[in-house]
Design an enzyme around this catalytic site. Structure first.
Site, PDB file in Angstrom:
ATOM      1  N   CYS A 166       0.772  -1.187  -0.063  1.00  0.00           N
ATOM      2  CA  CYS A 166       0.162   0.242  -0.007  1.00  0.00           C
ATOM      3  C   CYS A 166       0.763   1.451  -0.008  1.00  0.00           C
ATOM      4  CB  CYS A 166      -0.837   0.094   1.193  1.00  0.00           C
ATOM      5  SG  CYS A 166      -2.413   1.195   0.909  1.00  0.00           S
ATOM      6  N   HIS A 215      -4.652  -4.548   0.142  1.00  0.00           N
ATOM      7  CA  HIS A 215      -4.563  -5.073   1.351  1.00  0.00           C
ATOM      8  C   HIS A 215      -4.926  -6.750   1.478  1.00  0.00           C
ATOM      9  CE1 HIS A 215      -3.294  -1.453   4.006  1.00  0.00           C
ATOM     10  NE2 HIS A 215      -3.999  -0.963   3.128  1.00  0.00           N
ATOM     11  N   GLU A 265      -4.247  -8.956   3.275  1.00  0.00           N
ATOM     12  CA  GLU A 265      -4.730  -9.464   4.573  1.00  0.00           C
ATOM     13  C   GLU A 265      -6.197  -8.708   4.966  1.00  0.00           C
ATOM     14  OE1 GLU A 265      -3.145  -5.127   4.890  1.00  0.00           O
ATOM     15  OE2 GLU A 265      -2.646  -6.847   3.956  1.00  0.00           O
TER      16      GLU A 265
END
Length: 660
Positions: A542, A629, A631
Site C-alpha cells: 500500500c 491489502h 490481509e
C-alpha cells in the site's frame, strides 16, 4: 420514594441502601444482555494512572476508562485529566428485573434541554472538512467526530441516576449493557453516568476473546421500522463498507491478541428502540492479562476510526473539546473459578494469583451528570468517503435520541419504540448472509481448515514487518505465520537493522506518499534503497508500494475518488484477484513510466495495473509490491496473492497443487 420499604425492596437490602443513599455511597447498577436480573454493586472508589494499575487482588472491579487513556499507546488526544476510576466491589446482590423496575423511581427527572453544543450547520461543515481534508488526503478510511446534547437539572444525583436507569430498562431494547454508575471521589468531581450501550468492546472468558464491531445505522421512521426500510439499508453500499472497515480494524486487534488469529461470525442485525445496526462477532483464543488486552485494543474503531493511531490525531484536529468518557469503556473484571488441576500436575493457582474474566462495553448512548447539574449526552457519526453531511447530522441526532427520549430530555413523540421484529421479516436473513460472499474465507472459516485447503506453507524464513502506523501489519504477520514463516514487527521509528532478516515487509500507513518531508515516507524510501542495494528480498504494501513505485519512476496521483474500504477485482500478473483496497493515492502507468528503472537502479520492475492504469502490483528481482491489502477481510484472494509474491521475492518455486 416512600419512607417505608416495599416487599421487593426489603428482599434486596443492598438496592435499598443505594436508593436511600445521600450521594456518598459508590454504586453501580447493571443489566447485561439477555439477563432477567439487575446486578447491584457497592464498594470503594480507587483512581489509578494506568490500565495495568487496576487492582485485581481477588475482588471484582468495575473500571470506568476515559478516552484520554489512549496516551498509554502513545496516541494524540485532548487530555482533560479524566480519571481512570475503579469501583472495587465489596458487596453485591442480584435483583429480578421485575422487582428492580417496581422499586426504582418511576417519575421522570425534571431537566431543561439546552440542545447540541455544535449546531447542525457547523457539524455538517466539520463532516465536509474531514471528508475533503482527511479521507481525501490519505489520512485514513473512516473517522468518528463527536458532538454533545446538553441539558441541566437540579435533581439529586442518586434520584436522577436511578430514575434514568429505570427509564432505560423500560424504554430501550437491544442493549448489550444497561447501567448506572455513581462514583464519588474523595477529592474532585463525582463520576455519574447512565446509559444503554449496544456494543461490546471486548470480553475474555476461559481464554476466549470476543469483540463485537457494530456499524451501519438504520434510523427508524417516526411511524416505526419497516421491512422495506431495513432491506434498503442492508443493500446500501455506504452502510456495507462502513461495517467492513470496522471489522478490518478490529481484526487487526484480534490478530495482536490471539496467536492463532481471530474468526468472524455473523453478520447480525441489532434492533434497538429508535435505530438498528449491523454487527459481527469476532473471536479467538488468548492468554493475555485482561488489562493488557484492553490496553492493546484502545479504542474501538466504531467510535474513533481507522487506522487507529491517526484517527486519534484526526479527532484531536476536528474536535475542540476533550471527549471525557465518550468512546471509552466500562470494564468489569470478575474472578474466575480456578481451573481443576489434573492428577499429579501443579496447582494452577498455587502462586496465589487470581484469574479474571472481563466484560467491557463501549461508553456510547450514555448520559453524564456533572456536579453542577449539567447533563451531557455525546454522540458521533462514522464519516466515510460516501458520507453526506446532512445525513451524518441526522445520525448523531438519532443516536442521541434513544437516550434522550428514554430520559425525558426530549419529547418521546407519537411513534412506537419497536413496531416489528426486523430479524423475522422475509429477506432479512438472506440479505445479511449475502454480505459474507465478499469476505475472505481465511477469516471466516477455522484457519487450520483453510491452511489444509491452500497447502501453501513456506517453512523457515525470518520476516521483519515494519509498521508505519497502521496495524494491518498484525494481520499480515498472522497470515505470513500461517504460511510457515517466522515473523517479528517493529515500528518505523525504531532502531533496527533492515538487512538482518530473510525478508522485510514494509507495511501500509496513512499519508501522502509524495511528501518527502514526512519522516515515515523518508524512512520507507531509505529502507527500500538499503534492501535493493544489498539484493535482499523485499515486499512493500500500500503506502510502501506507492513509495517504491515513485522511486521507480511511476507518477503518483490522487485518485478521482478514494478507494477506502473498497473491494475490487483486478489483474495481478495475469490472474484476477478480489482484494480490499484502502488508498487515496495511486501509482499510474504512462508511456514513459520507469523507462530507465528510475532512481531505484536497474530493477526492471514489471508492472501490473488495472483498467484505469493504476498499478495493482510491481515485481522485479527479489522485489515485489502490492497496492491492495491482501490481509484485509475483504480480500477473498489475498492469501493466494500473498503466497505468490513472497515466493517470488524469496525465489521459492510456486506450488503446482490445484488447491491454490
Amino acid at each position: 420514594m416512600s419512607d417505608s420499604l416495599s416487599p421487593a425492596t426489603s428482599n434486596h437490602p443492598l438496592l435499598s441502601r443505594v436508593l436511600a443513599s445521600d450521594g456518598t455511597l459508590p454504586f453501580a447498577l447493571l443489566r447485561r444482555e439477555g439477563s432477567l436480573e439487575v446486578e447491584v454493586l457497592v464498594g470503594d472508589v480507587v483512581d489509578v494512572d494506568l490500565l495495568g494499575d487496576i487492582p485485581l487482588d481477588g475482588a471484582p472491579v468495575l473500571a470506568v476508562v476515559p478516552f484520554r487513556q489512549a496516551v498509554e499507546r502513545g496516541f494524540t488526544v485532548h487530555d482533560d485529566g479524566a480519571p481512570l476510576r475503579c469501583l472495587v466491589v465489596r458487596e453485591s446482590e442480584r435483583v429480578s428485573l421485575a422487582d428492580a423496575i417496581a422499586v426504582l423511581p418511576s417519575e421522570p427527572v425534571a431537566a431543561e434541554p439546552l440542545g447540541f453544543d455544535i449546531p447542525d450547520d457547523e457539524y455538517a461543515g466539520i463532516v465536509r472538512r474531514v471528508i475533503d481534508d482527511e479521507i481525501g488526503q490519505g489520512a485514513g478510511a473512516n473517522f468518528v467526530v463527536m458532538r454533545r446534547f446538553e441539558a441541566r437539572t437540579s435533581s439529586a444525583p442518586v434520584l436522577t441516576l436511578t430514575s434514568w436507569f429505570r427509564a432505560l430498562l423500560t424504554h430501550e431494547v437491544g442493549s448489550y449493557w444497561t447501567f448506572a454508575v455513581h462514583a464519588p471521589a474523595s477529592d474532585g468531581e463525582t463520576l455519574s453516568l447512565a446509559g444503554a450501550t449496544p456494543e461490546r468492546h471486548l470480553t475474555l472468558h476461559d481464554g476466549v476473546a470476543r469483540m463485537n464491531p457494530i456499524s451501519g445505522t438504520y434510523r427508524h421512521p417516526a411511524t416505526g421500522p419497516t421491512r422495506d426500510g431495513v432491506l434498503e439499508f442492508l443493500r446500501d453500499t455506504k452502510e456495507n463498507e462502513e461495517l467492513f472497515m470496522v471489522v478490518d480494524e478490529e481484526m487487526k486487534m484480534m490478530s495482536a491478541l490471539c496467536p492463532d488469529g481471530g474468526r468472524i461470525v455473523g453478520p447480525y442485525l441489532k434492533q434497538m428502540a429508535r435505530l438498528s445496526h449491523t454487527e459481527y462477532l469476532l473471536e479467538g483464543r488468548t492468554d493475555l492479562d485482561p488489562r493488557e488486552a484492553l490496553r492493546q485494543t484502545m479504542f474501538a474503531p466504531t467510535v474513533t476510526g481507522s487506522p487507529m493511531e491517526n484517527a486519534c490525531t484526526v479527532i484531536t484536529r476536528h474536535e475542540s473539546r476533550p471527549r471525557g468518557y465518550y468512546s471509552g469503556f466500562l470494564a468489569l473484571f470478575e474472578p474466575e473459578e480456578p481451573a481443576v488441576a489434573e492428577p499429579g500436575s501443579a496447582d494452577p493457582s498455587a502462586d496465589g494469583s487470581a484469574s479474571y474474566s472481563l466484560d467491557a462495553p463501549i461508553l456510547i448512548r450514555t448520559a453524564y451528570l456533572h456536579d453542577d447539574g449539567r447533563v451531557s449526552v455525546p454522540a458521533g457519526a462514522t464519516l466515510v468517503r460516501h458520507s453526506v453531511p446532512e445525513h451524518e447530522v441526522a445520525e448523531t441526532r438519532a443516536k442521541a435520541s434513544g437516550v434522550l427520549t428514554s430520559l425525558g430530555l426530549v419529547p418521546r413523540g407519537a411513534g412506537p419504540d419497536v413496531a416489528v421484529d426486523l430479524n423475522a421479516q422475509p429477506g432479512v436473513a438472506e440479505a445479511l448472509a449475502a454480505r459474507n460472499s465478499q469476505l475472505a474465507e481465511f477469516w471466516v472459516r477455522p484457519q487450520d481448515a483453510v491452511r489444509t485447503a491452500t497447502a501453501t506453507a513456506l517453512t523457515g524464513p525470518n520476516v521483519l514487518i515494519v509498521d508505519h502506523e497502521d496495524q494491518f501489519t498484525t494481520m499480515l504477520a498472522h497470515q505470513l505465520r500461517h504460511l510457515g514463516m517466522n515473523t517479528r514487527m517493529v515500528r518505523w521509528d525504531a532502531d533496527f537493522d533492515v538487512l538482518a532478516d530473510d525478508l522485510v515487509v514494509l507495511g501500509p500507513g496513512p499519508g501522502d506518499p509524495r511528501d518527502q518531508e514526512d519522516p515515515r515516507i523518508a524512512s520507507i524510501a531509505r529502507r527500500i534503497h538499503e534492501r535493493v542495494a544489498a539484493g535482499l528480498p523485499l515486499l512493500a504494501v500500500c503506502l510502501s508500494h506507492q513509495v517504491l513505485a515513485g522511486l521507480a519512476g511511476f507518477p503518483i496521483r490522487a485518485l478521482p475518488a478514494p478507494r477506502q474500504g473498497v473491494r475490487l477485482a483486478a489483474e495481478v500478473f495475469g490472474s484476477m484477484a478480489a482484494v480490499g483496497y484502502y488508498n487515496t493515492f495511486g501509482a499510474h502507468v504512462t508511456t514513459t513510466s520507469a523507462a530507465d528503472g528510475g532512481p531505484v537502479p536497474r530493477l526492471a520492475l514489471e508492472p501490473s495495473f488495472d483498467a484505469d492504469g493504476v498499478l495493482t502490483a510491481l515485481r522485479g528481482p527479489r522485489v515485489a509490491s502490492v497496492q491492495g491489502h491482501l490481509e484485509s477481510v475483504l480480500s477473498s484472494d489475498g492469501l493466494t496473492v500473498l503466497d505468490a509474491l513472497t515466493r517470488h521475492v524469496l525465489g521459492v518455486p510456486a506450488e503446482s497443487t490445484a488447491a491454490r
